[in-house]
Design a protein around this motif. Structure first.
Motif, PDB file in Angstrom:
ATOM      1  N   SER A  23       6.740 -10.871  90.874  1.00 19.30           N
ATOM      2  CA  SER A  23       7.948 -10.159  90.726  1.00 19.30           C
ATOM      3  C   SER A  23       7.543  -9.960  88.252  1.00 19.30           C
ATOM      4  CB  SER A  23       8.850 -10.393  90.553  1.00 19.30           C
ATOM      5  OG  SER A  23       9.155 -12.026  90.155  1.00 19.30           O
ATOM      6  N   SER A  24       7.271 -10.927  88.161  1.00 19.99           N
ATOM      7  CA  SER A  24       6.926 -10.929  86.564  1.00 19.99           C
ATOM      8  C   SER A  24       6.198 -10.424  86.080  1.00 19.99           C
ATOM      9  CB  SER A  24       7.263 -12.477  86.017  1.00 19.99           C
ATOM     10  OG  SER A  24       5.957 -13.367  86.430  1.00 19.99           O
ATOM     11  N   LYS A  25       5.401  -9.667  86.896  1.00 19.17           N
ATOM     12  CA  LYS A  25       4.006  -8.831  86.516  1.00 19.17           C
ATOM     13  C   LYS A  25       4.061  -7.752  86.013  1.00 19.17           C
ATOM     14  CE  LYS A  25      -0.720  -7.159  88.945  1.00 19.17           C
ATOM     15  NZ  LYS A  25      -1.466  -8.209  89.802  1.00 19.17           N
ATOM     16  N   SER A  26       3.803  -7.238  84.738  1.00 15.45           N
ATOM     17  CA  SER A  26       4.207  -5.784  84.775  1.00 15.45           C
ATOM     18  C   SER A  26       4.261  -4.800  86.408  1.00 15.45           C
ATOM     19  CB  SER A  26       3.729  -5.293  83.530  1.00 15.45           C
ATOM     20  OG  SER A  26       4.941  -5.642  81.832  1.00 15.45           O
ATOM     21  N   ILE A  98       2.744   3.326  74.923  1.00 18.83           N
ATOM     22  CA  ILE A  98       3.832   2.288  75.964  1.00 18.83           C
ATOM     23  C   ILE A  98       3.051   1.464  75.835  1.00 18.83           C
ATOM     24  CG2 ILE A  98       5.015   2.547  77.965  1.00 18.83           C
ATOM     25  CD1 ILE A  98       5.337   5.677  78.073  1.00 18.83           C
ATOM     26  N   VAL A  99       1.545   1.585  76.106  1.00 16.66           N
ATOM     27  CA  VAL A  99       1.666   0.595  76.418  1.00 16.66           C
ATOM     28  C   VAL A  99       1.456  -0.581  75.276  1.00 16.66           C
ATOM     29  CG1 VAL A  99      -1.431  -0.515  76.981  1.00 16.66           C
ATOM     30  CG2 VAL A  99      -0.333   1.852  78.248  1.00 16.66           C
ATOM     31  N   SER A 100       1.309   0.305  74.087  1.00 13.12           N
ATOM     32  CA  SER A 100       0.897  -1.363  73.408  1.00 13.12           C
ATOM     33  C   SER A 100       2.374  -1.857  72.521  1.00 13.12           C
ATOM     34  CB  SER A 100      -0.578  -0.592  71.677  1.00 13.12           C
ATOM     35  OG  SER A 100       0.548   0.949  71.496  1.00 13.12           O
ATOM     36  N   ARG A 101       2.981  -0.865  72.735  1.00 11.93           N
ATOM     37  CA  ARG A 101       4.004  -1.361  72.554  1.00 11.93           C
ATOM     38  C   ARG A 101       4.964  -2.297  73.118  1.00 11.93           C
ATOM     39  NH1 ARG A 101       7.181   2.793  67.852  1.00 11.93           N
ATOM     40  NH2 ARG A 101       9.110   1.007  68.407  1.00 11.93           N
ATOM     41  N   ILE A 103       4.832  -2.367  76.944  1.00 17.12           N
ATOM     42  CA  ILE A 103       3.827  -2.954  77.967  1.00 17.12           C
ATOM     43  C   ILE A 103       3.411  -4.814  76.850  1.00 17.12           C
ATOM     44  CG2 ILE A 103       1.754  -3.472  79.255  1.00 17.12           C
ATOM     45  CD1 ILE A 103       3.369  -1.647  80.572  1.00 17.12           C
ATOM     46  N   LYS A 104       2.617  -4.613  76.145  1.00 19.32           N
ATOM     47  CA  LYS A 104       2.113  -5.405  75.029  1.00 19.32           C
ATOM     48  C   LYS A 104       2.907  -6.075  74.274  1.00 19.32           C
ATOM     49  CE  LYS A 104      -2.891  -5.660  74.691  1.00 19.32           C
ATOM     50  NZ  LYS A 104      -3.869  -5.028  73.599  1.00 19.32           N
ATOM     51  N   ALA A 105       4.220  -5.433  73.903  1.00 19.14           N
ATOM     52  CA  ALA A 105       5.232  -6.387  72.910  1.00 19.14           C
ATOM     53  C   ALA A 105       6.035  -6.149  72.731  1.00 19.14           C
ATOM     54  CB  ALA A 105       5.230  -5.723  71.247  1.00 19.14           C
ATOM     55  N   GLY A 106       6.831  -5.666  74.423  1.00 17.71           N
ATOM     56  CA  GLY A 106       8.177  -5.513  74.936  1.00 17.71           C
ATOM     57  C   GLY A 106       9.091  -4.608  74.064  1.00 17.71           C
TER      58      GLY A 106
END
Ligand SMILES: Cc1cc2nc3c(=O)[nH]c(=O)nc-3n(C[C@H](O)[C@H](O)[C@H](O)COP(=O)(O)O)c2cc1C
Ligand code: SF4
Ligand code: SF4
Ligand code: FES
Ligand code: FES
Lengths: 628, 200
Positions: A23-26, A98-101, A103-106
């Protein structure tokens, strides 16, 4: 895949599946419903897949293609879990960011969020007013599961109700629970499902059949289709439970051919359920056998009527037939048959899981549970909304729908599909349930809800629906076919300003006649739009008799007019007019030659100075005088 | 078969389970007008001319007599004001489409037209009431489906069928499709379509 042998076997599988779900996995969940698909959601999915590869996140982030979330006009919809960040109208160009900001940086990308006029940006899907004010019991799971994955459904307690029914409940007990819940049919008449099941169960004759009605032919309605596409297992589970209660071993799902995704996902779902041993022989070792076949129907509105639908499955022409002996006694191939709507079946697992008493906490005295509506028309937020019965029309239109766009005033709401009635502003506080809607001359129907603003002409609306029904009826019986033909003729005449008082009397007489004498419910309800508009908007009909369309919609009764005070002589309209009806010197006042004007409205659209207006009725006579 | 007793127009009548109201009425010499019904064919219920009023559990309902199976204790009214009004409108709608002897004769009973003698051999139908629902042009077909059903049910053919739906519904001939030219469809038609087709 393994065949599940028992409920405890299923429980074991569920635990395994949940363990695997970190559940912590994006998780990027992308709506792949028909609406979002049309906005290009499939391309967005591939873009995400590529981007995850590029940014070396492959396998670390999950991608889910879900069913419709309901807010289709804002599609493609992307929700990032576990934070539940909801991005709307996502384009391929947004994916990288979306992926870089996110998903990666929250971090949150403001421009993709929902903007509420009062409170500003909204991050979480469930806080968007459109969703916040809903109660999504049935439809809510759509966005949580991958529509093609039975494992997702099982992980969310799917097939738990089936296990419970087969292992802990007798068929009679299941039936009693549905009766106690007072579940009423969601596809049309609101007939109590438990009572229908009981008559099929008690009717002599074998085999007995159960059927899902996923014809959904109302223009603008797509809740059944979205449920069938997005969460087919919930409908299938309901159907198996119903079959068990009734003692049926063979089911059909009637899906409209024109809904390819619904057909595809349902076919797949049946196959998956068979592989897990949830369909077929000796389901979960209970001794109960049940199989399902899909019937693809050729789309016609009238095919959704129960007897027409059964004729179609039998391979005959899909036309209604007299039902003086109920289909619950003599239905498909003259055998006892239970037909219910998609949404009705989807309610069943909930009732079995949580009990009738829980179910009855939603809704009103005689209409329990929730209902999914297709909210469309002149309303800010359109889409599929699920609400508890008894909520008022006002709450749906204003709190969920966000009111009427462009500062316009509300005029009417039409409920229940093409043969529902139009409800005026004075009835906006009406609680939405089966009986209340009937009382005001409308109906629940399958849940269509069309909002109309002040610029809507009610004569034109009545005419639109009667035209639709006159073309979509099967044409078998005289009252519906010939009655609607002449009702339409009269409505055309009223809209053209060629009718007199006695035509309205004739219209009323025909309406009564079509209602009383038609063979099936299509004809029996077809006059509703006419009768309700006559009841609540009679003044508009009267105005038309006097040659005026008050909201200036009916072409024959309006005229385009250029206000000499406002005209700057820019000549834009003159250039646009396709028939050369406009004349005037540069910088001089322009005028329209009424004889040449075809009322296309091009001049009205193009004028930057509001100089072109539509006039109707008396005003028209006055202005005509000043022209000469 | 179970015996049943019911009331039609205040007359007590006996019937057998499985009979329709129309069958019971006919066997008791009570007349109910029909158009799309034929005793050799399955009940169809399309023209609605046979509409009657029934009272069951104190509730009044309108049903098609040619399709409705009788039950013990049923009360039937074959010619109430409500029923007559419906039949009259049906005839007003159909007569302009199929102005033939059959339709005129039915309409006469409802005071819509009369038969006027022109000479000893000739008579002519004349409207009493103005035609409220004129047709664009007569089609000589009431869409009763007798031809279609006779061909399919009795002759096991598919030479005649319906095309289109709603107001666009039409009867269409497909003569190359195994037609044995029995011409029974022509004889069964009350609308005059086959007559007019053959004349062409
Ligand atoms: C013209 C017409 C169209 C209909 N279309 C649908 C439909 O698309 N879906 C549906 O579930 N019911 C439709 N119905 C209602 C069905 O006849 C039937 O009542 C319903 O499927 C029963 O299921 P329920 O009791 O669960 O509502 C239609 C009825 C009529 C008269
Ligand atoms: S009421 Fe209309 S749709 Fe129904 S059988 Fe008659 S013609 Fe067909
Ligand atoms: S052609 Fe004649 S028999 Fe056939 S449907 Fe028309 S009126 Fe009836
Ligand atoms: S299809 Fe995506 S929200 Fe409806
Ligand atoms: S005779 Fe009964 S409906 Fe036509």
């Amino acid at each position: 895949m393994r065949k599940l042998q028992s409920t405890s076997d299923m429980e074991k599988l569920r635990k395994e599946l949940l363990r695997k779900q970190d559940s912590s996995k994006s998780c990027i969940s992308i709506c792949s419903g028909t609406g979002c698909h049309a906005y290009g959601s499939e391309k967005v999915v591939s873009a995400f897949e590529n981007e995850l590869k590029k940014q070396k996140l492959e396998g670390k982030v999950e991608i889910k293609r879900t069913g419709c979330h309901g807010f289709c006009e804002k599609g493609p919809i992307v929700v990032i879990y576990p934070e539940e960040i909801c991005y709307l109208q996502v384009k391929i160009e947004d994916v990288k960011e979306i992926v870089s900001r996110t998903i990666k940086a929250g971090r949150i990308i403001d421009r993709l969020l929902y903007t509420d006029l009062k409170t500003g940006k909204v991050v979480h899907e469930s806080e968007i007013p459109f969703y916040k004010n809903q109660t999504r019991l049935i439809f809510g799971n759509n966005r949580k599961i991958e529509s093609k994955s039975i494992e997702d459904y099982i992980a969310l307690d799917g097939y738990n109700a089936l296990g419970k029914a087969l292992s802990e409940m007798t068929p009679k007990k299941v039936l009693d629970e549905i009766k106690k819940a007072n579940l009423r049919g969601r596809g049309g008449g609101g007939f109590p499902a438990g009572r229908k099941w009981e008559s099929v169960c008690n009717a002599p004759g074998e085999p007995k059949y159960v059927i899902v009605n996923c014809d959904e032919g109302d223009p603008g309605a797509y809740m059944d289709r979205s449920l069938m596409e997005g969460n087919p297992h919930s409908v299938i589970e309901g159907l198996i439970i119903g079959a068990y209660a009734i003692g049926s071993h063979k089911g059909y799902i009637y899906v409209r051919q024109e809904y390819p995704l619904a057909v595809e996902n349902t076919e797949l779902a049946i196959k998956q359920a068979e592989e897990y041993g949830l369909l077929g022989k000796n389901i979960l070792n209970s001794g109960f056998d049940f199989t399902i076949k899909i019937h693809r129907g050729a789309g016609a509105f009238v095919s959704g009527e129960s007897s027409a639908l059964m004729s179609a499955i039998e391979g005959k022409v899909g036309e209604p037939r007299p039902k003086y002996i109920h289909t619950s006694e003599k239905g498909l191939w003259d055998k006892p048959t239970c037909l219910n709507n998609v949404e009705t079946w989807a309610n069943v697992p909930f009732i079995i899981n949580k009990g009738a008493d829980w179910f009855k906490t939603f809704g009103t005295e005689n209409s329990k549970g929730t209902k999914i509506f297709s909210l469309v028309g002149n309303v800010n937020n359109t889409g599929l909304v699920e609400v508890p019965m008894g909520i008022t029309l006002r709450e749906i239109i204003y709190n969920i729908g966000g009111g009427i766009p462009n500062g316009k005033k509300f005029k009417a709401v039409q409920n229940g599909g093409p043969s529902g009635g139009c409800i005026p502003e004075t009835q906006l506080d009406l609680p939405v349930d089966f009986d209340e809607l009937n009382k005001v001359g409308s109906m629940m129907g399958s849940g269509g809800m069309i909002v109309m603003d002040e610029d809507t002409c009610m004569v034109d609306i009545a005419r639109y629906f009667v035209k639709f029904l006159s073309q979509e009826s099967c044409g078998k019986c005289t009252p519906c076919r010939e009655g609607l033909r002449h009702m339409l003729r009269i409505l055309d005449n009223i809209a053209d300003g060629k009718a007199a008082e006695e035509d309205i009397k004739r219209l009323e007489e025909l309406s009564e006649f079509v209602k009383e004498a038609s063979l099936c419910a299509l004809g029996q309800t077809a006059p509703n739009p006419v009768l309700s508009t006559l009841k609540y908007f009679r003044d508009e009909y009267d105005a038309h008799l006097q040659g005026e369309c008050p909201v200036k919609v009916c072409k024959e009764l309006i005229q385009y007019y250029i206000d000499p005070e406002k005209c700057k002589g820019c000549g834009l309209c003159l250039n646009k007019c396709p028939t050369g009806a406009i004349s005037g010197e540069k910088k001089g006042v322009h005028t329209i030659d009424v004889g040449k004007c075809i009322k296309c409205g091009a001049c009205f659209e193009v004028c930057n100075f509001d100089a072109v207006s539509k006039i109707s009725g008396k005003e028209r006579n006055l202005k005509e005088l000043t022209y000469n | 078969m179970k015996n049943i007793s019911l009331t039609i127009d205040e007359k007590n009548v006996k019937a057998q389970e499985g009979m329709t109201i129309l069958q019971v009425a006919q066997s008791s010499d009570i007349e109910i007008p029909i158009l799309c019904h034929h005793e050799d064919l399955e009940p169809y219920g399309a023209c609605r001319l046979c509409t009657v009023e029934i009272i069951k559990n104190d509730k009044t309902k309108l049903v098609a007599a040619c399709c409705y199976p009788v039950e013990e204790g049923l009360i039937v009214k074959t010619c109430s004001e409500r029923v007559d009004k419906i039949r009259k409108i049906i005839l007003e709608l159909l007569l302009p489409l199929a102005p033939t002897g059959t339709l005129y004769a039915l309409a006469e009973k409802y005071g819509l037209c009369e038969c006027v003698k022109k000479s000893d051999e000739e008579s002519e139908w004349r409207m009493i009431k103005e035609l409220r629902f004129p047709a664009e042009k007569p089609t000589y077909c009431t869409l009763c489906g007798l031809c279609v059903r006779y061909c399919a049910e009795i002759k096991k053919g598919n030479v005649i069928g319906f095309i289109g739906r709603g107001v666009d519904r039409k009867v269409s001939l497909v003569p190359e499709e195994n037609c044995g030219f029995c011409r029974d469809c022509e004889n069964i038609c009350e609308g005059g379509k086959f007559f007019s087709l053959l004349e062409l």
